[in-house]
Design a protein around this motif. Structure first.
Motif, PDB file in Angstrom:
ATOM      1  N   UNK A 119       0.799  -1.223   0.000  1.00 18.40           N
ATOM      2  CA  UNK A 119       0.000   0.000   0.000  1.00 18.40           C
ATOM      3  C   UNK A 119       0.839   1.285   0.000  1.00 18.40           C
ATOM      4  N   UNK A 120       2.023   1.249   0.587  1.00 24.25           N
ATOM      5  CA  UNK A 120       2.826   2.476   0.622  1.00 24.25           C
ATOM      6  C   UNK A 120       3.395   2.865  -0.743  1.00 24.25           C
ATOM      7  N   UNK A 121       3.655   1.876  -1.592  1.00 24.49           N
ATOM      8  CA  UNK A 121       4.164   2.190  -2.940  1.00 24.49           C
ATOM      9  C   UNK A 121       3.065   2.913  -3.709  1.00 24.49           C
ATOM     10  N   UNK A 122       1.870   2.372  -3.580  1.00 25.59           N
ATOM     11  CA  UNK A 122       0.678   2.950  -4.201  1.00 25.59           C
ATOM     12  C   UNK A 122       0.417   4.357  -3.624  1.00 25.59           C
ATOM     13  N   UNK A 123       0.489   4.472  -2.301  1.00 31.53           N
ATOM     14  CA  UNK A 123       0.128   5.741  -1.650  1.00 31.53           C
ATOM     15  C   UNK A 123       1.148   6.851  -1.951  1.00 31.53           C
ATOM     16  N   UNK A 124       2.435   6.527  -1.848  1.00 28.41           N
ATOM     17  CA  UNK A 124       3.456   7.568  -2.073  1.00 28.41           C
ATOM     18  C   UNK A 124       3.412   8.084  -3.508  1.00 28.41           C
ATOM     19  N   UNK A 125       3.056   7.177  -4.433  1.00 25.51           N
ATOM     20  CA  UNK A 125       2.999   7.598  -5.837  1.00 25.51           C
ATOM     21  C   UNK A 125       2.001   8.727  -6.063  1.00 25.51           C
ATOM     22  N   UNK A 126       1.035   8.858  -5.162  1.00 25.46           N
ATOM     23  CA  UNK A 126      -0.037   9.845  -5.386  1.00 25.46           C
ATOM     24  C   UNK A 126       0.496  11.252  -5.633  1.00 25.46           C
ATOM     25  N   UNK A 127       1.628  11.562  -4.982  1.00 27.07           N
ATOM     26  CA  UNK A 127       2.151  12.927  -5.075  1.00 27.07           C
ATOM     27  C   UNK A 127       2.529  13.307  -6.507  1.00 27.07           C
ATOM     28  N   UNK A 128       2.855  12.291  -7.315  1.00 23.74           N
ATOM     29  CA  UNK A 128       3.184  12.611  -8.713  1.00 23.74           C
ATOM     30  C   UNK A 128       2.105  12.160  -9.694  1.00 23.74           C
ATOM     31  N   UNK A 129       1.356  11.088  -9.340  1.00 21.34           N
ATOM     32  CA  UNK A 129       0.297  10.677 -10.281  1.00 21.34           C
ATOM     33  C   UNK A 129      -0.753  11.783 -10.378  1.00 21.34           C
ATOM     34  N   UNK A 130      -0.945  12.514  -9.276  1.00 24.24           N
ATOM     35  CA  UNK A 130      -1.948  13.588  -9.297  1.00 24.24           C
ATOM     36  C   UNK A 130      -1.523  14.709 -10.266  1.00 24.24           C
ATOM     37  N   UNK A 131      -0.220  14.767 -10.539  1.00 28.49           N
ATOM     38  CA  UNK A 131       0.279  15.774 -11.500  1.00 28.49           C
ATOM     39  C   UNK A 131       0.278  15.221 -12.919  1.00 28.49           C
ATOM     40  N   UNK A 132      -0.157  13.962 -13.054  1.00 28.83           N
ATOM     41  CA  UNK A 132      -0.229  13.379 -14.397  1.00 28.83           C
ATOM     42  C   UNK A 132       0.984  12.553 -14.779  1.00 28.83           C
TER      43      UNK A 132
END
Ligand code: MSP
Length: 468
Positions: free
Chosen positions: A223-236
């Protein structure tokens, strides 16, 4: 200048509590400060919706997990609105676009990922693999969740942290990845030395609720790999160019999750060839009567109830000034009430009331003014020392009250000293407007009301700003 500010995305296995509010209020203060300085700001918030802890809770409640996470994510969204958080992006880790981008991130990190058997301990409360040393030190029970560690024997994918350790250490030591406060930086450097490679997947049989590992249906991402990615996936990321916003100016997190943000997260970014965030700002925990908040103790403070008691300005005031930005701080109803009555109502409320009444009686008009932040204020704000900066703002407010007492404008009025009176009141009001601008990132609503009252005090408000 462009600024990107982020907050930790809470697990949706419960409703928002005051600890979550702290992340939002701190990040919002930064975002508002930079905007007022003329910077362009992007500001992410969101919810972390995968993992065993959430899945178990939905099962316990006999709810379809999709519905459970959607309802709780909505509750967080309304809470964020209630706090008047000036975010620009809200991400859910169950968003299709996030899941797809997360899988692409995994592919890009593949050279640093290998399959191996994991035999060891896990805490679902922490969603964390536990080292043998910790297991021994804590006598087999998680001190935060009061539950025995679970024994796990399974095949997992591992992320080779060792490929990046030296680079991370160097960046932290040179403050290129600034860890705040400084005493946490030392703790993290020590932890980095002892960090083994991390397991980054779980077999689907063990964990059903998560992002599928690309190319291996039998495994789900940790879950942490998925969660930390949010900071850049939200930027596309990866299909969009993120260089306009990334690296982040500041990422706000609680001290309990600093390790994920200063070890796994930088390793992921280095693996992707992306720059590291400029600062990771770690705040302390909110305690209640010196104790950790917990459902079993029954001392969990409901933030909505606290906001509704004296309004949002009072809430933001307390949690941004009386809760130290970096250290653990205590919340009690008594302290909260005292801060409201003695400081908000007595210092600030009275000051605005006194000055606006005097201005009205003596027909002082101010009109438009361009206030500027003071240099000391900017210095503290840019080091994210918010509670300190707020203390200084408050000293200025108290000082203004003292000046009114000393200069006694009512005596000048009584003696008919018109020119002197006008100068005295104008200076006091302009100084208050200047302080009021510095108040704006912390208490945006109150600051706006004060500007309105003072710029054109035709009639002071009938209800005081902070009724007693
Ligand atoms: N889902 C992870 C974060 C992923 S970020 C990529 C998580 N969620 S959490 O709900 O447990 O915590 C969210 C935030 O709230 C964290 O920054 C955490 O430190 C903060 N707090 C939770 N309880 C807290 C207090 N009692 N006091 C202050 N902050 C606390 O961790």
């Amino acid at each position: 200048m462009n600024r990107y500010i982020t907050t930790a995305i809470p697990y949706v296995n419960g409703v928002p509590h005051v600890g979550h509010a702290l992340d939002y209020c701190l990040a919002d203060t930064a975002a508002r400060y930079f905007r007022l300085k003329g910077d362009k700001v992007r500001f992410q918030v969101g919810t972390d919706e995968h993992g065993g802890k959430i899945y178990q809770k939905a099962e316990e409640l006999n709810l379809p997990v999709e519905k459970y996470v959607k309802d709780n994510s909505d509750a967080f969204k309304s809470f964020i609105e209630k706090l008047n958080i000036s975010y620009t992006d809200f991400i859910r880790t169950t968003d299709e676009s996030h899941i797809k981008r997360c899988q692409e991130i995994w592919q890009k990190l593949k050279d640093h990922i290998y399959l191996e058997k994991y035999e060891g301990w896990y805490c679902t409360g922490c969603e964390r693999f536990i080292t043998e040393k910790e297991y021994q030190e804590n006598h087999a029970v998680c001190p935060d969740h009061q539950k025995p560690y679970e024994r796990i024997e399974e095949e997992n994918y591992y992320f080779r942290i060792s490929d990046f350790k030296e680079q991370i250490r160097e960046k932290i030591e040179k403050n290129e990845l600034l860890i705040l406060p400084d005493f946490r930086k030392k703790e993290i450097l020590k932890l980095l030395d002892d960090s083994p490679d991390v397991s980054v997947s779980r077999p689907r049989e063990q964990l059903k609720w998560g992002v599928t590992v690309p190319g291996d249906e039998s495994q789900v991402m940790y879950v942490w790999i998925d969660a930390l990615s949010n900071y850049i996936t939200v930027l596309g990321y990866p299909e969009q160019d993120t260089s306009e916003w990334w690296p982040a100016t500041a990422q706000f997190v609680g001290k309990d999750i600093l390790r994920f943000h200063t070890i796994i997260w930088p390793a992921m970014l280095l693996g992707l060839g992306l720059p590291l965030p400029k600062a990771i700002v770690s705040h302390g925990m909110i305690l209640v009567n010196g104790q950790k908040m917990s459902k079993s103790i029954g001392n969990v403070v409901d933030p909505v109830e606290v906001i509704d008691r004296y309004g949002l300005d009072a809430f933001r005031y307390f949690f941004l000034r009386h809760v130290d930005t970096f250290a653990d701080s205590d919340y009690t109803d008594e302290k909260y009430e005292e801060a409201y009555k003695n400081e908000l109502a007595n210092d600030l409320g009275n000051l605005v009331q006194r000055l606006s009444t005097l201005a009205q009686k003596n027909q002082i008009l101010i009109g438009r003014v361009d206030s500027k932040f003071s240099d000391e204020y900017c210095e503290l704000m840019e080091r994210f020392e918010f509670s300190k900066a707020f203390d200084q703002v408050w000293e200025k407010i108290q000082d203004l009250n003292k000046r009114i007492d000393d200069e006694k404008p009512w005596v000048l009025a009584k003696n008919g000293e018109k020119a002197k009176l006008e100068k005295c009141l104008k200076t006091l009001i302009l100084d208050l407007l200047q302080v009021n601008m510095e108040l704006a990132p912390f208490m945006p609503n109150a600051s706006e009301k004060i500007s309105e009252i003072l710029k054109d005090p035709i009639a002071p408000p009938e209800t005081p700003l902070f009724p007693k």
